[in-house]
Write an enzyme that holds these catalytic residues in place. Structure first.
Site, PDB file in Angstrom:
ATOM      1  N   SER A   1       0.848  -1.288  -0.069  1.00  0.00           N
ATOM      2  CA  SER A   1      -0.119  -0.060  -0.001  1.00  0.00           C
ATOM      3  C   SER A   1       0.669   1.217   0.056  1.00  0.00           C
ATOM      4  CB  SER A   1      -0.821   0.100   1.208  1.00  0.00           C
ATOM      5  OG  SER A   1      -1.282   1.375   1.406  1.00  0.00           O
TER       6      SER A   1
ATOM      7  N   HIS B   1     -13.508  -0.704  -2.773  1.00  0.00           N
ATOM      8  CA  HIS B   1     -12.631  -0.579  -1.843  1.00  0.00           C
ATOM      9  C   HIS B   1     -13.276  -1.093  -0.608  1.00  0.00           C
ATOM     10  CE1 HIS B   1      -9.026   2.456  -1.155  1.00  0.00           C
ATOM     11  NE2 HIS B   1      -9.301   1.947   0.034  1.00  0.00           N
TER      12      HIS B   1
ATOM     13  N   ARG C   1     -14.642 -13.601   1.340  1.00  0.00           N
ATOM     14  CA  ARG C   1     -14.499 -14.244   2.668  1.00  0.00           C
ATOM     15  C   ARG C   1     -14.128 -15.658   3.066  1.00  0.00           C
ATOM     16  NH1 ARG C   1     -13.782  -9.683   3.077  1.00  0.00           N
ATOM     17  NH2 ARG C   1     -15.072  -8.171   4.110  1.00  0.00           N
TER      18      ARG C   1
ATOM     19  N   SER D   1     -13.134  -7.121  -3.086  1.00  0.00           N
ATOM     20  CA  SER D   1     -13.991  -6.499  -2.144  1.00  0.00           C
ATOM     21  C   SER D   1     -15.006  -7.867  -1.980  1.00  0.00           C
ATOM     22  CB  SER D   1     -14.794  -5.343  -2.692  1.00  0.00           C
ATOM     23  OG  SER D   1     -13.885  -4.221  -2.871  1.00  0.00           O
ATOM     24  N   GLY D   2     -14.997  -7.904  -0.350  1.00  0.00           N
ATOM     25  CA  GLY D   2     -16.131  -9.017   0.169  1.00  0.00           C
ATOM     26  C   GLY D   2     -15.698 -10.460  -0.237  1.00  0.00           C
TER      27      GLY D   2
ATOM     28  N   LYS E   1      -7.272   0.201 -10.037  1.00  0.00           N
ATOM     29  CA  LYS E   1      -8.059  -0.406  -8.868  1.00  0.00           C
ATOM     30  C   LYS E   1      -9.463   0.554  -8.711  1.00  0.00           C
ATOM     31  CE  LYS E   1      -7.604  -2.259  -4.197  1.00  0.00           C
ATOM     32  NZ  LYS E   1      -8.007  -1.155  -3.194  1.00  0.00           N
TER      33      LYS E   1
ATOM     34  N   GLN F   1       0.819  -0.327  -4.885  1.00  0.00           N
ATOM     35  CA  GLN F   1      -0.297   0.289  -5.071  1.00  0.00           C
ATOM     36  C   GLN F   1       0.028   1.819  -4.818  1.00  0.00           C
ATOM     37  OE1 GLN F   1      -2.292   1.515  -1.850  1.00  0.00           O
ATOM     38  NE2 GLN F   1      -3.084   2.881  -3.487  1.00  0.00           N
TER      39      GLN F   1
HETATM   40  C1  LIG Z   1      -7.781  -1.095   6.716  1.00  0.00           C
HETATM   41  C2  LIG Z   1      -7.903  -1.116   5.272  1.00  0.00           C
HETATM   42  C3  LIG Z   1      -6.783  -0.361   4.668  1.00  0.00           C
HETATM   43  C4  LIG Z   1      -6.882  -0.297   3.267  1.00  0.00           C
HETATM   44  N1  LIG Z   1      -6.109   0.375   2.644  1.00  0.00           N
HETATM   45  C5  LIG Z   1      -5.912   0.704   1.263  1.00  0.00           C
HETATM   46  C6  LIG Z   1      -4.914   1.324   0.627  1.00  0.00           C
HETATM   47  O1  LIG Z   1      -4.070   1.945   1.306  1.00  0.00           O
HETATM   48  N2  LIG Z   1      -4.859   1.243  -0.603  1.00  0.00           N
HETATM   49  C7  LIG Z   1      -5.746   0.545  -1.293  1.00  0.00           C
HETATM   50  O2  LIG Z   1      -5.998   0.666  -2.727  1.00  0.00           O
HETATM   51  N3  LIG Z   1      -6.932  -0.012  -0.900  1.00  0.00           N
HETATM   52  C8  LIG Z   1      -6.843   0.059   0.536  1.00  0.00           C
HETATM   53  N4  LIG Z   1      -7.867  -0.747   1.226  1.00  0.00           N
HETATM   54  C9  LIG Z   1      -8.790  -1.538   0.360  1.00  0.00           C
HETATM   55  C10 LIG Z   1      -8.364  -2.850   0.051  1.00  0.00           C
HETATM   56  O3  LIG Z   1      -7.056  -2.818  -0.925  1.00  0.00           O
HETATM   57  C11 LIG Z   1      -9.428  -3.615  -0.641  1.00  0.00           C
HETATM   58  O4  LIG Z   1      -9.882  -3.107  -1.689  1.00  0.00           O
HETATM   59  C12 LIG Z   1     -10.466  -4.169   0.185  1.00  0.00           C
HETATM   60  O5  LIG Z   1      -9.898  -4.393   1.798  1.00  0.00           O
HETATM   61  C13 LIG Z   1     -11.184  -5.150  -0.242  1.00  0.00           C
HETATM   62  O6  LIG Z   1     -12.320  -5.633   0.521  1.00  0.00           O
HETATM   63  P1  LIG Z   1     -12.537  -6.794   1.871  1.00  0.00           P
HETATM   64  O7  LIG Z   1     -11.413  -5.889   2.932  1.00  0.00           O
HETATM   65  O8  LIG Z   1     -13.797  -6.854   1.937  1.00  0.00           O
HETATM   66  O9  LIG Z   1     -11.500  -8.000   1.396  1.00  0.00           O
HETATM   67  C14 LIG Z   1      -7.707  -0.831   2.468  1.00  0.00           C
HETATM   68  C15 LIG Z   1      -8.565  -1.602   3.153  1.00  0.00           C
HETATM   69  C16 LIG Z   1      -8.628  -1.862   4.554  1.00  0.00           C
HETATM   70  C17 LIG Z   1      -9.740  -2.687   5.424  1.00  0.00           C
END
Ligand SMILES: Cc1cc2nc3c(=O)[nH]c(=O)nc-3n(C[C@H](O)[C@H](O)[C@H](O)COP(=O)(O)O)c2cc1C
Length: 427
Positions: free
Chosen positions: A132, A324, A359, A356-357, A300, A154
């Site tokens: 990240s 996201h 599990r 996203s999602g 993304k 990213q």
């Molecule tokens: C705590 C947290 C921090 C995140 N930080 C970033 C980030 O810095 N850059 C980014 O592109 N996505 C970020 N995301 C989104 C994740 O890359 C991803 O899209 C998302 O967690 C997917 O969904 P899920 O948590 O349901 O698996 C973050 C997600 C979470 C939960």
């Protein structure tokens, strides 16, 4: 990943059941609901708000799950599934399963080893980790923890173009295989769980390590200090302000005591908040990327088929169909619903990753059946990290890989390319 002729699913079951005979239960719960409950108990309320929270009322997180629930797998039988191959090739690298660790910012909220531990976990499984831009460790440190396992970077597109170039160059130099540009966070979404606690990790210097380790960023910070109008002069002295200053100083490069006396840590946070992202970003900016990096480029946060078409026509190498994790727009379309309309538009012209999602293993199967080439997993690896550091993040994702392997075989299939829409029915 355990190298076992019977596949990762049975191998993982064996480890867990053998431990059970010795009276030990798995430290990392094997289903998401229990994993989430255990992680919640382990972390602070502010950490939980940031990690688990979503935009607005959380309806996009619900939509993500509903998107998976609408599709049902129709298993087939008597097809000799004794030998299965989960591996796929992504950008010239064969990986053992079509699963990547999603980029997550400020992971230090849940575990001090943060990104470096996640990198180690991904490397243990041979799966890519997308570092990240809001990492808690410089990308060079995370890269060192990955060994020969693949990592991507990213990018959040900063208002400072030289900083964008500097980050891209560092990513290349650190051995990244691809660049993922996150497009859905040109501004932070409305996140009530954080807002109600007045809590933003970055404002306390957490999750800005890619910036404070960057020569161009530090140049901007020092310029800001030279210009007195650029530094906030009269900050109210409260206990919270002192705590925040200590937090910033602990994270800023150099000695804490020296940092406490220096204007730099606070100026770094202010600079970050000013420039980390650019709401004016447009397709014209994306077009400049080809000249700025030789790495494959993925976008993304794509949810509309026209944006997917535009991305492919613009020559990007891949897209992440993502909202996201429901953290940006409340009331948004679920990622699987978006995938259904996007996959036919892309039609193999670019790599499609569903994010996203996810599990469990059945979700991976459904995403691939709807046309994704791979998936990314976010919160599950963070919850594993919270519970058990590197081993915890590893086990949380190993469980998903294991369940995916068993779902594949128990559905009558033995390879990734065999997973097609025919394996699903919509209810
Ligand atoms: C705590 C947290 C921090 C995140 N930080 C970033 C980030 O810095 N850059 C980014 O592109 N996505 C970020 N995301 C989104 C994740 O890359 C991803 O899209 C998302 O967690 C997917 O969904 P899920 O948590 O349901 O698996 C973050 C997600 C979470 C939960």
């Amino acid at each position: 990943m355990t190298d076992n002729a019977e596949g990762p699913g049975r191998a993982r079951q064996n480890v867990i059941y053998r431990d059970g005979v010795l009276g030990r239960n798995p430290k990392i719960p094997t289903d998401f609901a229990a994993l989430e409950r255990a992680a919640r108990k382990k972390v602070s309320p502010t950490a939980w708000a940031y990690v688990a929270g979503g935009a607005g009322a959380g309806s996009t997180m619900d939509a993500n799950r509903e998107g998976f629930d609408r599709w049902k797998i129709v298993p087939r039988v008597l097809r000799d599934v004794s030998s299965r191959n989960l591996s796929v090739e992504l950008f010239g690298r064969r990986i053992p399963a079509p699963i990547l660790f999603a980029p997550v910012g400020a992971a230090e909220l849940v575990h001090p080893d943060a990104d470096v531990a996640i990198a180690g976990a991904a490397a243990d499984l041979g799966l890519p980790y997308i570092f990240s831009n809001q990492g808690s460790a410089p990308m060079e440190a995370s890269a060192a923890a990955m060994g020969t396992a693949p990592h991507w970077f990213q990018l959040y597109w900063s208002k400072d173009e030289e900083l964008v170039d500097s980050l891209l160059q560092r990513a290349e130099k650190s051995g990244a295989d691809a660049i993922v540009v996150t497009l859905d966070t040109t501004m932070l979404g409305w996140r009530p769980m954080d807002l109600n606690l007045g809590s933003l990790p970055f404002a306390r210097g957490k999750g800005i390590a890619q910036y404070t380790s960057d020569p161009r960023f530090l140049e901007i910070v020092r310029d800001r200090i030279k210009n007195p109008a650029g530094v906030q002069a009269d900050v109210e002295v409260t206990l919270g302000a002192i705590r925040s200053l200590i937090s910033m100083s602990r994270r800023y490069p150099g000695k804490v005591l020296q940092n406490l006396r220096s204007p730099e840590p606070r100026a770094a946070v202010e600079t970050f908040l000013d420039i980390y992202s650019r709401p004016s970003l447009s397709w014209d900016d994306i077009a400049t990327l080809r000249q700025r990096t030789s790495l494959p480029i993925l976008l993304k946060g794509i949810l509309h088929p026209d944006d997917a078409r535009h991305a492919v026509d613009a020559g990007v190498d891949g897209i992440l169909v993502s909202n996201h994790g429901g953290r940006q727009v409340d009331g948004s379309i679920g990622a699987m619903d978006a995938l259904e309309t996007i996959a036919p538009v892309v039609e193999g012209r670019a790599t499609v990753i569903l994010d996203s999602g996810i599990r469990g293993g059945a979700d991976v199967f459904k995403a691939l059946a709807l046309g994704a080439d791979a998936v990314t997993v976010g919160r599950p690896h963070l919850y594993g990290l919270a519970l058990g550091g590197r081993a915890g993040a590893r086990d949380a994702v190993a469980n998903i890989v294991a369940e995916f392997d068993l779902t594949l075989g128990l559905s009558g299939l033995t390879s990734i390319s065999a997973i097609t829409r025919d394996a699903l029915t919509r209810i």
